[in-house]
Design a protein around this motif. Structure first.
Motif, mmCIF file in Angstrom:
data_model
loop_
_atom_site.group_PDB
_atom_site.id
_atom_site.type_symbol
_atom_site.label_atom_id
_atom_site.label_comp_id
_atom_site.label_asym_id
_atom_site.label_seq_id
_atom_site.Cartn_x
_atom_site.Cartn_y
_atom_site.Cartn_z
ATOM 1 N N VAL A 7 -47.256 -11.383 54.658
ATOM 2 C CA VAL A 7 -48.672 -11.269 54.296
ATOM 3 C C VAL A 7 -49.274 -12.647 54.059
ATOM 4 N N THR A 8 -48.528 -13.459 53.302
ATOM 5 C CA THR A 8 -49.073 -14.773 52.971
ATOM 6 C C THR A 8 -49.221 -15.642 54.218
ATOM 7 N N VAL A 22 -52.231 -14.349 56.186
ATOM 8 C CA VAL A 22 -53.487 -14.759 55.559
ATOM 9 C C VAL A 22 -53.714 -16.253 55.750
ATOM 10 N N ALA A 23 -52.640 -17.030 55.640
ATOM 11 C CA ALA A 23 -52.789 -18.482 55.807
ATOM 12 C C ALA A 23 -53.266 -18.812 57.217
ATOM 13 N N ARG A 32 -44.123 -10.403 51.146
ATOM 14 C CA ARG A 32 -44.895 -11.513 50.609
ATOM 15 C C ARG A 32 -45.032 -12.629 51.633
#
Lengths: 360, 463, 298
Positions: free
Chosen positions: A31-32, A35-36, A28
């Motif tokens: 990935v987060t 993406v950020a 998490r």
């Protein structure tokens, strides 16, 4: 399949779900974060625009200027602003001095605190760096507001977008319903023709269409931009029709048995189940209209008071290309409203996206 | 049934086509007594929102207040859109009444779309003797009548920045046509393009302070250039070396005018061999003004027209002046631009349009010429014009140079006609011109093998 | 009964029928007829001569037209994959169960789509500009002469793609809706079979959303062949650097307006139309081989 196998299969699923949950905390975060970062890069132009919009034009012409808003330090000597340069010292540090008289072989420098104290410095002054001080100015925004006639452009754009969106949604829902649910001779052929029109380059129809509007006396009014939206467009009809096709026919058949006509079926059965696609089309058309460039360009070219923000911005940035900060400030002002509107209404939009399990 | 439908749509399509061909002739004019005129600005100068548009609006407002029966609307379209907008309006039979200021290129590009003013001049008894006869004839284009009246002239000369000469310890360029230039070693030379090259190299400096003639000069780190060519195109560049035109006397063949290839090579060498002029890649940079480098203050010289006073910006302050156009092989070639107003052939109110046009040429001209940077065609108005410019640029610009350039303007104009003019011009200015400063090349080879055949093919298309 | 339904049907689609007649059928036929004429629509004398196929023959012999077509094809080869796979990749990531606050990111990634494209051009031009952040970054990595993206024929296409990247929002949305439509049971079944992330992407996700990919492909082909607005706004359609931005549609538009050659412009428009139509038909032909429709019949 035996009961034991079934059991073990369930166990596998449970185990994998469990393992997924365990990994996911680390995943998490990764990935987060990834993406950020990507999202940040995606928005880089916005940050850059904001920074440039508060810059002074001098900064852009000067070599070695920093990325942040700044201006070259200057000190007044004998009524003229002279630049402050960084002079290297024997101990490796720099001393800021005023460049009073530049020359090829030697230059006259002065102490910024007391400009009467001058020295003659040997060497080329061009090798010296300029001293910079932070300087952000909001003047650009004030001037652009005046020059661009912003409120009027904004109002025009909103009116055209809202009316056009209403026209599009109403007409496209009607036509899509006709294609999705009602049988009539030539339906398949007509639908194919409709899809084909998506691929017709606008230039093919441009001049005759322009002539038509001219003869109607509509050029230099909003009518060429608004009236056609009430006559449906292939793209949105296609989208809505595809969605309506996924609504089970049993629902309208039940209504039909109760004696409902096509109109009631559309109103009571189809539309309530089509909100996701209707919302999506609404958003799409609103954005399309907001960003339309070509239509306003040719139909409103001589009526600045009827123009939209897109054209206004393009012309403005053309005219003020040399005034760094102006086009950027105008751009920020132009994109602010759609962005704010979008953020306000994004709830509906996201719901539309989430719910739209458009099965094509 | 199906067939009949097809026939029906075919007929309607033909009708549509006829509508296209006949323009908006069916659109009716309002039966009011007030005549509505449209003044279209955008083909040439006049689009600057800060300095030009407000003055033009003032001029229109003054007219409207004095003429309740002839109301004029000002339409300003940015340069980039102007040509297409005007063409669309003309194609649609909805032309503006008065168009301008526009130069030679403006008129050539709209061949056959301007009204012959001769009958209106006769009806109104307009006095042509106020202009030099040659200036009037310049707008009488073969076979099409008198398409314009003299309004503004834009002679050319060398802009320069004195402080950069002083910093380099160089003498300023001569202040009179015919004067020689004293080089740093004391020799006296002609103020020629060769001299510009030599002085230009001394005025080109890299970030270490070395000039372009010194050993160890780094052409990748130039912080100041000796010369830059703002805007304009290959024909103008060459016309300052020697006047000429592409179209030969047979009216069909195009050829490179005598001396033009050498001139273009001079510019190409300036960018890639002698390094005293920014090449296309450098010019495109923000710190070099994105195509308009002189106003950045880091350019010593630039040859252009009077209209260039429009766009010198704030950085230069009072630190600029003008010098003679350099000579080439002993002769000087002063290309000149000329702008005027025109009336569309399709104007529905030619008489009123002419009345308004004479107002622009007469009463309003003092105000307009200053914002356009154009010298008045009427000799008597010229001193007042320069006095106004002196108010705007108080450093005491040497305007005698401009007057001398005007008096000795060369011919033919750099914008002379070529068949299929719009396409040919687009090719010359958008394709060929940028290439001259894009990479080092043998201009002669390129002109012979690529440029002229392509230009000839474009000219032949109009057959 | 059937007749009444047919009447209703025609009534409902009548807005589109009117639009078709007025905004497509007549103008198209008019412009097709125009290709067989030598027409000067401007100027004092409007001539109108039938010249048969001369305009079409001229197209086949016009080096500039072919050059412009080449430019368009080259650009399409770059922009089409980007336009299809970048939004797909973004949608896949945004659809990931591991993503925190997916709603927020979805909103953010769609957001630039609402920004007028002129603003997008100005914004991205700033980023890739001479002294912009991208070049500053490149220089940090030791590159001496950071490139001028819009002035280099080798870099202008990536620059153009970047300037259009804010427009991917709609494709992301369409992909997301497609991904949302893939039944979860399929993934669970795959997991039972021991399929990893890649295998489920390869064998479930991608096949299930081929209709959406197809949809974006068709729109992408038509869009890139008609590419016009960005170069027009960027440099007024002058084709620089070195003719690399003289797209077919720009040349068409110039012939139409700038060169005042409406009949040749109409011919070029028809050429583009026929190419687009042909390519679309070919793509529709391949559809059966790779596009999977869950409902069987569409």
């Amino acid at each position: 399949m035996s009961a034991a196998q079934e059991l073990s299969a369930e166990a596998v699923v449970a185990e994998r779900t469990e393992s997924r949950r365990r990994i996911s905390t680390r995943r998490r975060i990764l990935v987060t974060l990834g993406v950020a970062t990507l999202t940040f890069l995606f928005f880089a132009p916005l940050f850059n625009l904001a920074a440039t919009s508060v810059k002074d034009p001098d900064q852009v012409y000067a070599a070695g200027a920093p990325l942040y808003p700044a201006r070259p330090k200057q000190v007044e000597v004998d009524g003229k602003d002279r630049p402050v340069v960084r002079v290297p010292q024997a101990d490796g540090t720099f001393m800021e001095m005023v460049l009073v008289k530049p020359g090829r072989q030697e230059s006259v420098l002065a102490d910024p605190a007391d400009v009467s104290k001058t020295i003659v410095w040997q060497g080329s002054w061009r090798t010296l760096e300029n001293a910079w001080e932070f300087s952000a100015t909001l003047n650009n925004y004030g001037e652009v507001w005046k020059l661009l006639d912003y409120p009027r452009l904004l109002l025009n754009t909103i009116i055209i977008a809202v009316v056009g969106t209403i026209g599009t949604v109403v007409s496209c829902v009607l036509v899509a319903y006709g294609f999705a649910r009602l049988k009539f001779p030539g339906r398949g052929k007509l639908f194919q023709v409709m899809v084909a029109t998506i691929f017709i380059p606008g230039t093919v129809t441009l001049i005759p269409t322009y002539m038509l509007f001219l003869n109607l006396g509509w050029v230099n009014t909003w009518l060429p931009l608004l009236v056609p939206t009430f006559l449906a467009n292939a793209f949105d009809v296609f989208l809505i029709r595809q969605y309506m096709m996924t609504i089970p026919r049993e629902h309208d058949e039940a209504a039909q048995i109760e004696g409902a006509g096509p109109w009631q079926i559309l109103r009571d059965v189809i539309i309530p189940q089509s909100w996701p696609v209707i919302i999506a089309v609404t958003v799409f058309h609103f954005v399309y209209s907001w960003n339309d460039y070509f239509g306003p360009l040719i139909y409103l070219s001589t009526k600045p008071e009827l123009q939209t923000l897109g054209i206004g911005l393009s012309r403005f940035s053309d005219q003020y290309n040399a005034r760094v900060g102006f086009p950027e400030a105008a751009t920020i002002m132009t994109l602010a409203i759609p962005v704010v509107l979008f953020i306000l209404f994004q709830r509906y939009f996201v719901r539309g996206v989430v719910v739209t399990g458009v099965d094509k | 049934m199906k067939q009949r439908k097809w026939r029906l749509s075919a007929i309607t399509a033909v009708m549509m086509l006829i509508a296209v061909a006949c323009g908006g002739s069916s659109s009716s004019t309002e039966p009011t007594e007030v005549v509505q005129l449209r003044w279209f600005v955008g083909l040439g100068t006049g689009t600057d929102v800060e300095t030009q548009v407000p003055v033009q609006q003032e001029v229109v407002d003054a007219w409207n207040a004095a003429h309740p029966n002839i109301q004029v609307t000002l339409e300003v379209v940015p340069n980039a859109d102007a040509k297409n907008t005007l063409l669309t309006q003309n194609a649609a039979g909805n032309p503006p009444d008065v168009v301008g200021p526009a130069g030679v290129a403006g008129s050539n590009g709209f061949y056959g779309q301007w009204l012959d003013l001769a009958p209106l001049i006769g009806d109104a008894n307009y006095d042509l003797s106020q202009f030099p006869a040659a200036a009037v004839e310049a707008f009488a284009v073969g076979g099409q009548g008198q398409l314009g009246l003299p309004f503004a002239s834009f002679p050319s000369f060398m802009y320069f920045r004195p402080s950069l000469f002083e910093e380099a310890g160089l003498n300023l360029p001569p202040s009179t046509y015919g004067d020689q230039y004293e080089m740093p070693d004391g020799t006296m030379v002609d103020w020629s393009w060769d001299t510009v090259r030599e002085v230009g190299m001394l005025l080109t400096v890299d970030s270490a302070g070395k000039d372009a003639t010194e050993a160890g000069f780094n052409p990748k780190k130039i912080v100041q250039y000796g010369y830059a060519q703002p805007w304009n195109g290959a024909p103008e560049w060459a016309s300052w070396f020697k006047p000429g035109q592409f179209l030969q006397s047979d009216g069909k063949t195009v050829a490179a005018p005598d001396g033009w290839v050498d001139a273009w090579q001079w510019y190409n060498d300036a960018a890639f061999k002698d390094y005293f002029m920014p090449n296309a890649d450098v010019s495109a940079k923000e710190e070099w003004g994105q195509g308009n480098a002189f106003p950045t203050g880091k350019i010593a010289m630039g040859q252009s027209y009077t209209w260039y006073t429009c766009c010198l910006g704030d950085v230069l302050g009072e630190d600029w002046n003008i010098a003679p156009t350099p000579s080439n092989g002993g002769t000087i070639s002063n290309d000149m631009n000329a702008d005027t107003f025109r009336i569309s052939a399709g104007s529905k109110h030619p008489k009123e349009a002419f009345e308004f046009m004479t107002y622009l040429l007469g009463e309003a001209s003092a105000k307009l010429l200053v914002i356009y940077g154009g010298m008045p065609a009427r000799a008597g108005d010229q001193d007042a014009f320069f006095a106004t410019l002196d108010e705007k640029f108080p450093q005491g610009v040497n305007w005698d140079i401009a007057k001398a350039s005007y008096a000795n303007a060369s011919s033919p104009s750099a914008e002379a006609y070529i068949p299929n003019y719009l396409k040919a011009r687009d090719y010359i200015y958008s394709d060929f011109t940028p290439l001259l400063t894009k990479k080092a090349m043998n201009v002669s080879d390129y002109v012979t093998n690529t440029f002229l055949p392509a230009l000839q093919a474009i000219a032949d298309e109009s057959e | 009964m059937e007749r009444r339904e047919a009447q209703w049907g025609f009534l409902f689609i009548s807005p589109w029928i009117i639009g078709l007649a007025v905004f497509y059928a007549f103008p198209i036929v008019a412009s097709l007829l125009l290709t067989f004429f030598d027409a000067s629509l401007t100027g004092a004398e409007r001539n109108f001569t039938f010249i048969g196929l001369d305009n079409w023959i001229r197209f086949f012999n016009d080096p500039m037209a072919w050059k412009a077509l080449g430019v368009t094809v080259r650009f399409t080869l770059l922009t089409l994959p980007v336009g299809i796979f970048v939004p797909l990749a973004v949608a896949l990531v945004l659809n990931s169960k591991a993503l925190v606050a997916p709603g927020l990111f979805r909103v953010l990634w769609f957001l630039p789509y609402v920004i007028p494209f002129v603003a997008g051009i100005i914004g991205w031009l700033g980023v890739i500009g001479q002294n912009g952040p991208l070049n500053t970054l490149i220089e940090l990595f030791g590159v001496q002469d950071a490139p001028l993206w819009t002035n280099d024929p080798g870099l202008i296409y990536p620059a153009l793609v970047l300037m259009g990247i804010w427009g991917i929002g709609s494709a992301i949305v369409v992909y997301l809706s497609g991904l949302g439509g893939v039944p979860t049971e399929l993934y669970e079944a795959a997991m039972v079979d021991g399929a990893g992330w890649w295998a489920s992407l390869r064998h479930i996700t991608l096949p299930m959303i081929t209709p959406v990919i197809f949809y974006n492909l068709i729109l992408g082909v038509a869009g890139s062949l008609q590419y016009f607005l960005v170069p027009q706004v960027l440099n007024g359609g002058n084709g620089n650097p070195e003719g690399s931005t003289l797209f077919f549609n720009i040349y068409l538009f110039k012939s139409f307006f700038t060169y005042q050659d409406p009949s040749y412009g109409a011919t070029l428009a028809w050429v583009l139309f026929l190419i687009t139509l042909g390519l679309s038909l070919i793509l529709f032909g391949t559809q059966k081989r790779w596009v999977y429709y869950a409902g069987g019949d569409r």
